[in-house]
Design a protein around this motif. Structure first.
Motif, PDB file in Angstrom:
ATOM      1  N   ARG A  45       0.793  -1.126   0.062  1.00 11.46           N
ATOM      2  CA  ARG A  45       0.113   0.041   0.031  1.00 11.46           C
ATOM      3  C   ARG A  45       0.924   1.207  -0.173  1.00 11.46           C
ATOM      4  N   ALA A  46       1.845   1.341   0.802  1.00 11.36           N
ATOM      5  CA  ALA A  46       2.781   2.464   0.750  1.00 11.36           C
ATOM      6  C   ALA A  46       3.428   2.602  -0.711  1.00 11.36           C
ATOM      7  N   GLU A  47       3.886   1.415  -1.076  1.00 13.86           N
ATOM      8  CA  GLU A  47       4.472   1.570  -2.524  1.00 13.86           C
ATOM      9  C   GLU A  47       3.517   2.002  -3.584  1.00 13.86           C
ATOM     10  N   ILE A  48       2.216   1.688  -3.514  1.00 12.17           N
ATOM     11  CA  ILE A  48       1.123   2.328  -4.381  1.00 12.17           C
ATOM     12  C   ILE A  48       1.060   3.507  -4.735  1.00 12.17           C
ATOM     13  N   LEU A  49       0.989   4.471  -3.492  1.00 13.96           N
ATOM     14  CA  LEU A  49       0.830   5.766  -3.245  1.00 13.96           C
ATOM     15  C   LEU A  49       2.151   6.465  -3.249  1.00 13.96           C
ATOM     16  N   ASP A  50       3.347   5.827  -3.557  1.00 12.08           N
ATOM     17  CA  ASP A  50       4.575   6.541  -3.622  1.00 12.08           C
ATOM     18  C   ASP A  50       4.693   7.496  -5.147  1.00 12.08           C
ATOM     19  N   VAL A  51       4.455   8.765  -5.060  1.00 10.02           N
ATOM     20  CA  VAL A  51       4.599   9.440  -6.419  1.00 10.02           C
ATOM     21  C   VAL A  51       6.107   9.369  -7.194  1.00 10.02           C
ATOM     22  N   GLU A  52       6.993   8.872  -6.448  1.00  9.21           N
ATOM     23  CA  GLU A  52       8.355   9.035  -7.212  1.00  9.21           C
ATOM     24  C   GLU A  52       8.666   7.647  -7.764  1.00  9.21           C
ATOM     25  N   LYS A  53       7.622   6.719  -7.389  1.00 11.64           N
ATOM     26  CA  LYS A  53       7.755   5.111  -7.966  1.00 11.64           C
ATOM     27  C   LYS A  53       6.625   4.978  -8.971  1.00 11.64           C
ATOM     28  N   ALA A  54       5.670   5.685  -8.964  1.00  7.80           N
ATOM     29  CA  ALA A  54       4.387   5.437  -9.810  1.00  7.80           C
ATOM     30  C   ALA A  54       4.857   5.652 -11.440  1.00  7.80           C
ATOM     31  N   ASP A  55       4.117   5.082 -12.209  1.00  6.74           N
ATOM     32  CA  ASP A  55       4.412   5.283 -13.728  1.00  6.74           C
ATOM     33  C   ASP A  55       3.214   5.951 -14.107  1.00  6.74           C
ATOM     34  N   SER A  56       3.152   6.210 -15.491  1.00  5.71           N
ATOM     35  CA  SER A  56       2.510   7.255 -16.049  1.00  5.71           C
ATOM     36  C   SER A  56       1.322   7.211 -15.686  1.00  5.71           C
ATOM     37  N   GLU A  57       0.721   5.799 -15.847  1.00  2.00           N
ATOM     38  CA  GLU A  57      -0.927   5.581 -15.901  1.00  2.00           C
ATOM     39  C   GLU A  57      -1.231   5.929 -14.429  1.00  2.00           C
ATOM     40  N   ARG A  58      -0.379   5.689 -13.423  1.00  2.00           N
ATOM     41  CA  ARG A  58      -1.001   5.740 -12.006  1.00  2.00           C
ATOM     42  C   ARG A  58      -0.751   7.138 -11.764  1.00  2.00           C
ATOM     43  N   LEU A  59       0.321   7.925 -12.219  1.00  2.00           N
ATOM     44  CA  LEU A  59       0.026   9.260 -11.996  1.00  2.00           C
ATOM     45  C   LEU A  59      -0.960  10.179 -12.534  1.00  2.00           C
ATOM     46  N   ILE A  60      -1.451   9.777 -13.926  1.00  2.00           N
ATOM     47  CA  ILE A  60      -2.653  10.335 -14.303  1.00  2.00           C
ATOM     48  C   ILE A  60      -3.884  10.013 -13.514  1.00  2.00           C
ATOM     49  N   GLN A  61      -3.910   8.821 -13.016  1.00  2.00           N
ATOM     50  CA  GLN A  61      -4.943   8.558 -11.958  1.00  2.00           C
ATOM     51  C   GLN A  61      -4.854   9.352 -10.798  1.00  2.00           C
ATOM     52  N   TYR A  62      -3.947   9.805 -10.129  1.00  2.00           N
ATOM     53  CA  TYR A  62      -3.672  10.789  -9.012  1.00  2.00           C
ATOM     54  C   TYR A  62      -4.195  11.890  -9.448  1.00  2.00           C
ATOM     55  N   THR A  63      -3.903  12.488 -10.727  1.00  7.77           N
ATOM     56  CA  THR A  63      -4.138  13.685 -11.060  1.00  7.77           C
ATOM     57  C   THR A  63      -5.767  13.968 -11.173  1.00  7.77           C
ATOM     58  N   ALA A  64      -6.373  12.757 -11.583  1.00  7.75           N
ATOM     59  CA  ALA A  64      -7.791  12.731 -11.920  1.00  7.75           C
ATOM     60  C   ALA A  64      -8.729  12.783 -10.385  1.00  7.75           C
ATOM     61  N   TRP A  65      -7.818  11.975  -9.323  1.00 10.28           N
ATOM     62  CA  TRP A  65      -8.286  12.018  -7.900  1.00 10.28           C
ATOM     63  C   TRP A  65      -8.308  13.461  -7.449  1.00 10.28           C
ATOM     64  N   LEU A  66      -7.413  14.159  -7.838  1.00 12.49           N
ATOM     65  CA  LEU A  66      -7.239  15.422  -7.263  1.00 12.49           C
ATOM     66  C   LEU A  66      -7.788  16.653  -8.139  1.00 12.49           C
ATOM     67  N   GLY A  67      -8.608  16.163  -9.415  1.00 13.60           N
ATOM     68  CA  GLY A  67      -9.519  17.187  -9.614  1.00 13.60           C
ATOM     69  C   GLY A  67      -9.035  17.682 -11.229  1.00 13.60           C
ATOM     70  N   LEU A  68      -7.894  17.047 -11.643  1.00 14.70           N
ATOM     71  CA  LEU A  68      -7.303  17.465 -12.924  1.00 14.70           C
ATOM     72  C   LEU A  68      -7.196  16.338 -13.903  1.00 14.70           C
ATOM     73  N   ASP A  69      -7.800  16.563 -14.870  1.00 16.80           N
ATOM     74  CA  ASP A  69      -7.781  15.488 -15.989  1.00 16.80           C
ATOM     75  C   ASP A  69      -6.663  15.631 -16.884  1.00 16.80           C
ATOM     76  N   CYS A  70      -5.433  14.797 -16.731  1.00 15.70           N
ATOM     77  CA  CYS A  70      -4.537  14.869 -17.577  1.00 15.70           C
ATOM     78  C   CYS A  70      -4.104  13.719 -18.474  1.00 15.70           C
ATOM     79  N   GLY A  71      -5.376  12.864 -18.565  1.00 13.75           N
ATOM     80  CA  GLY A  71      -5.250  11.463 -19.364  1.00 13.75           C
ATOM     81  C   GLY A  71      -4.883  11.586 -20.936  1.00 13.75           C
TER      82      GLY A  71
END
Length: 190
Positions: A45-71
């Motif tokens: 779980r800690a690894e999943i939410l680590d921004v430094e280790k996340a791939d592009s797909e997960r980063l896009i998902q994070y931006t969507a969670w925070l209200g910005l569509d970068c997909g």
């Protein structure tokens, strides 16, 4: 390894149910695979939410969670990483000149000057030259943070020129590069 995991699984039950060869033990071996997967997900779980280790797909998902569509693929992975790191902070300052300046400084390493006009328009003035595609990408991001109803224009200063008050521009005229941009008497940007 599998036997050890199953023993760990059985050790979570009261002593009376821990008999290795009993019916419950055999029945739970089937369910232990689901339990093992759940345990692995908890460990990661800690690894999943680590921004430094996340791939592009997960980063896009994070931006969507925070209200910005970068997909749509317009941002590179490192840009997405920087956006995710600062997005909560930027959302708190939404609608201010300060957030526009912070975004430009964070993503493009450039200090900018923002001139607000009375007719619902703002002009962002920057020194570096940007391509048309890069300006579109900047506008897309900045429009998420400016007040509703404000039109934003980007003016890059690398190829601007100036003329004196008694200049005539003809076919063979040469315009020189400015030392500073002057918006009005109070504001000067170098």
């Amino acid at each position: 390894m599998r036997e050890r995991i199953q023993e760990d699984f059985l050790s979570s039950f009261p002593e009376i149910y821990r008999e290795q060869r009993g019916f419950l033990s055999r029945y739970l071996k089937v369910l232990s695979s689901v339990y093992d997967e759940a345990q692995e997900a908890v460990r990661r779980r800690a690894e999943i939410l680590d921004v430094e280790k996340a791939d592009s797909e997960r980063l896009i998902q994070y931006t969507a969670w925070l209200g910005l569509d970068c997909g749509d693929g317009r941002f590179k992975e490192e840009e997405l990483r920087r956006i995710v790191r600062h997005l909560i902070h930027w959302n708190r300052k939404k609608g201010t000149k300060k957030v526009v300046q912070e975004i430009m400084e964070t993503l493009y390493g450039e200090e900018v000057f923002v001139q607000e006009k009375k007719d619902g328009e703002a002009v962002l003035i920057m020194q570096g030259r940007r391509s048309r595609a890069e300006k579109k990408k900047m506008l897309f991001l900045l429009e998420q943070f400016i007040p509703a109803g404000i039109r934003l224009k980007i003016l890059d200063g690398s190829n601007t020129s100036r003329m004196g008050e008694s200049s005539f521009v003809g076919v063979n005229s040469i315009l020189v590069r400015p030392d500073a941009y002057r918006m009005d008497i109070q504001a000067v940007m170098k």
